[in-house]
Design a protein around this motif. Structure first.
Motif, PDB file in Angstrom:
ATOM      1  N   LYS A 177       6.481  13.174  16.142  1.00 23.63           N
ATOM      2  CA  LYS A 177       5.138  12.695  15.826  1.00 23.63           C
ATOM      3  C   LYS A 177       4.680  13.208  14.463  1.00 23.63           C
ATOM      4  N   ALA A 178       5.045  14.441  14.122  1.00 20.58           N
ATOM      5  CA  ALA A 178       4.693  14.989  12.816  1.00 20.58           C
ATOM      6  C   ALA A 178       5.377  14.198  11.707  1.00 20.58           C
ATOM      7  N   LYS A 179       6.625  13.832  11.942  1.00 21.56           N
ATOM      8  CA  LYS A 179       7.365  13.028  10.968  1.00 21.56           C
ATOM      9  C   LYS A 179       6.715  11.657  10.805  1.00 21.56           C
ATOM     10  N   ASP A 180       6.305  11.038  11.906  1.00 21.10           N
ATOM     11  CA  ASP A 180       5.620   9.744  11.844  1.00 21.10           C
ATOM     12  C   ASP A 180       4.307   9.866  11.074  1.00 21.10           C
ATOM     13  N   ALA A 181       3.593  10.963  11.283  1.00 22.93           N
ATOM     14  CA  ALA A 181       2.332  11.182  10.574  1.00 22.93           C
ATOM     15  C   ALA A 181       2.558  11.261   9.074  1.00 22.93           C
ATOM     16  N   LEU A 182       3.629  11.929   8.657  1.00 24.78           N
ATOM     17  CA  LEU A 182       3.963  12.022   7.227  1.00 24.78           C
ATOM     18  C   LEU A 182       4.253  10.641   6.651  1.00 24.78           C
ATOM     19  N   ASP A 183       4.935   9.795   7.422  1.00 25.84           N
ATOM     20  CA  ASP A 183       5.190   8.424   6.982  1.00 25.84           C
ATOM     21  C   ASP A 183       3.876   7.673   6.757  1.00 25.84           C
ATOM     22  N   ARG A 184       2.953   7.801   7.692  1.00 22.93           N
ATOM     23  CA  ARG A 184       1.674   7.086   7.567  1.00 22.93           C
ATOM     24  C   ARG A 184       0.852   7.616   6.396  1.00 22.93           C
ATOM     25  N   LEU A 185       0.849   8.940   6.215  1.00 24.30           N
ATOM     26  CA  LEU A 185       0.082   9.530   5.123  1.00 24.30           C
ATOM     27  C   LEU A 185       0.596   9.075   3.758  1.00 24.30           C
ATOM     28  N   SER A 186       1.903   9.009   3.623  1.00 25.57           N
ATOM     29  CA  SER A 186       2.478   8.635   2.331  1.00 25.57           C
ATOM     30  C   SER A 186       2.376   7.136   2.056  1.00 25.57           C
ATOM     31  N   SER A 187       2.274   6.324   3.106  1.00 26.21           N
ATOM     32  CA  SER A 187       2.277   4.875   2.921  1.00 26.21           C
ATOM     33  C   SER A 187       0.882   4.250   2.990  1.00 26.21           C
ATOM     34  N   THR A 188      -0.136   5.007   3.382  1.00 26.94           N
ATOM     35  CA  THR A 188      -1.510   4.505   3.361  1.00 26.94           C
ATOM     36  C   THR A 188      -2.043   4.643   1.942  1.00 26.94           C
ATOM     37  N   TYR A 189      -2.467   3.524   1.356  1.00 28.75           N
ATOM     38  CA  TYR A 189      -2.835   3.508  -0.062  1.00 28.75           C
ATOM     39  C   TYR A 189      -4.350   3.397  -0.204  1.00 28.75           C
ATOM     40  N   ILE A 190      -4.912   4.287  -1.007  1.00 25.09           N
ATOM     41  CA  ILE A 190      -6.357   4.361  -1.224  1.00 25.09           C
ATOM     42  C   ILE A 190      -6.683   3.945  -2.650  1.00 25.09           C
ATOM     43  N   THR A 191      -7.643   3.060  -2.815  1.00 26.12           N
ATOM     44  CA  THR A 191      -8.205   2.757  -4.127  1.00 26.12           C
ATOM     45  C   THR A 191      -9.681   3.121  -4.072  1.00 26.12           C
ATOM     46  N   THR A 192     -10.124   4.000  -4.977  1.00 28.41           N
ATOM     47  CA  THR A 192     -11.486   4.518  -4.876  1.00 28.41           C
ATOM     48  C   THR A 192     -11.988   5.036  -6.210  1.00 28.41           C
ATOM     49  N   ASN A 193     -13.303   5.209  -6.299  1.00 25.55           N
ATOM     50  CA  ASN A 193     -13.918   5.857  -7.458  1.00 25.55           C
ATOM     51  C   ASN A 193     -14.650   7.128  -7.037  1.00 25.55           C
ATOM     52  N   ILE A 194     -14.174   7.756  -5.957  1.00 20.83           N
ATOM     53  CA  ILE A 194     -14.767   9.006  -5.486  1.00 20.83           C
ATOM     54  C   ILE A 194     -14.690  10.067  -6.584  1.00 20.83           C
ATOM     55  N   GLU A 195     -15.738  10.855  -6.710  1.00 24.75           N
ATOM     56  CA  GLU A 195     -15.794  11.906  -7.725  1.00 24.75           C
ATOM     57  C   GLU A 195     -15.268  13.221  -7.164  1.00 24.75           C
ATOM     58  N   THR A 196     -14.359  13.882  -7.912  1.00 25.48           N
ATOM     59  CA  THR A 196     -13.910  15.232  -7.570  1.00 25.48           C
ATOM     60  C   THR A 196     -13.927  16.081  -8.828  1.00 25.48           C
ATOM     61  N   ASP A 197     -14.395  17.321  -8.704  1.00 24.70           N
ATOM     62  CA  ASP A 197     -14.497  18.246  -9.832  1.00 24.70           C
ATOM     63  C   ASP A 197     -15.250  17.606 -10.995  1.00 24.70           C
ATOM     64  N   LYS A 198     -16.359  16.896 -10.676  1.00 22.70           N
ATOM     65  CA  LYS A 198     -17.237  16.259 -11.658  1.00 22.70           C
ATOM     66  C   LYS A 198     -16.548  15.158 -12.459  1.00 22.70           C
ATOM     67  N   ILE A 199     -15.446  14.650 -11.934  1.00 16.84           N
ATOM     68  CA  ILE A 199     -14.733  13.561 -12.582  1.00 16.84           C
ATOM     69  C   ILE A 199     -14.710  12.365 -11.642  1.00 16.84           C
TER      70      ILE A 199
END
Length: 299
Positions: A138-160
């Motif tokens: 299950k941990a291995k499957d979770a790593l697959d999902r984390l790496s293959s889920t793609y995020i497009t965003t303009n969220i600000e981090t560290d004032k950027i």
């Protein structure tokens, strides 16, 4: 605790219903197991503020639908892999584990990088999982999902603030023994998340977060921790809370989910009350929160 004439905590209902399913799962490991695992002696679990605020993770497994979320000039598009599905909030435990390991290294003034190394066993023990072969897979499957889920965003981090796309993790690698057992893991965090952590945009969370059974409860806890923080209370309209969770529940069903949390009072760190007349949810601290050297401590 009563906030208004029609604010209800539904505790009387708990006595009328027999053995209603609890929101917290039991602790799977003895305290001595934590001395064996390479976990956190000097700091507690940490979660990044941006992902606590915005619904980056699915609340149900197998979700393959692209989702869009907009709030206060921030926008997020989450595109899952059609075979693996979207990374779930339970998969996020790997994120939290890596963030906590990274914060531990910073606290101990060790050299850090975006790549975090750990053992599967330590991860399973620390996040209140079983340690048989199923949980390794299950941990291995979770790593697959984390790496293959793609995020497009303009969220600000560290004032950027920048519009960009990324996987929830950049890369992962598992080292296996000759008998096929997965032993050591390396996870490379995306630059966006690494920047957030190294700029201390993180919050301490309760170890009991990992005991929350329901994905929605975990998401509600994140929001309560982010917005209530060290304040006496946080109030939010039920409909807005539903939107912020990212849940696909109908408002009526979501209302009963909140009533259940109120009844059991099992949300870590926070009491939950529901103002029936105004359709408002109220979160208040169970414990005193004190900031010491930019670290939040629970008493």
């Amino acid at each position: 605790m009563i906030y208004a004439k029609n604010t209800i905590q539904y505790k009387c209902e708990a006595t009328q219903k027999k053995q209603k399913k609890k929101h917290l799962s039991p602790k799977k490991h003895k305290e001595t197991d934590f001395f064996i695992a390479d976990i956190f002696n000097n700091i507690t679990f940490q979660d990044d503020i941006a992902s606590m605020e915005h619904p980056l993770f699915a609340l149900k497994a197998g979700d393959t639908k692209t989702r869009k979320y907009e709030h206060n000039n921030f926008s997020i598009t989450i595109a899952p892999h059609q075979n693996y599905g979207m990374a779930t909030i339970h998969d996020k435990d790997i994120w939290i584990y890596c963030i906590s390991k990274l914060m531990q290294a910073i606290y101990e003034e060790k050299e850090i990088s975006r790549t975090i190394h750990f053992t599967i066993y330590d991860y399973l023990i620390t996040t209140n999982r079983g340690v048989d072969g199923r949980y390794y897979e299950k941990a291995k499957d979770a790593l697959d999902r984390l790496s293959s889920t793609y995020i497009t965003t303009n969220i600000e981090t560290d004032k950027i603030r920048e519009a960009r796309g990324f996987g929830l993790i950049d890369a992962w690698r598992i080292v296996e023994e000759k008998d096929g057992r997965m032993v050591r893991v390396s996870v490379t965090l995306p630059d966006w998340l690494y920047r957030s952590v190294t700029s201390n945009q993180v919050l301490t969370i309760s170890p009991d977060y990992f005991r929350l059974r329901k994905p929605l409860d975990r998401r509600i806890y994140e929001l309560a921790r982010k917005h209530c923080g060290s304040q006496k209370e946080w109030k939010i309209g039920l409909e807005l809370l539903l939107k912020k969770t990212g849940s696909s529940q109908k408002l009526k069903v979501f209302r009963w989910s909140i009533k259940s949390l109120v009844t059991t009072n099992e949300l870590p760190d926070y009491n939950v009350a529901y103002d029936l007349e105004n359709d408002i949810v109220i979160f208040t601290q169970k414990h005193k929160l004190v900031d010491i050297n930019s670290k939040t401590v629970f008493f």
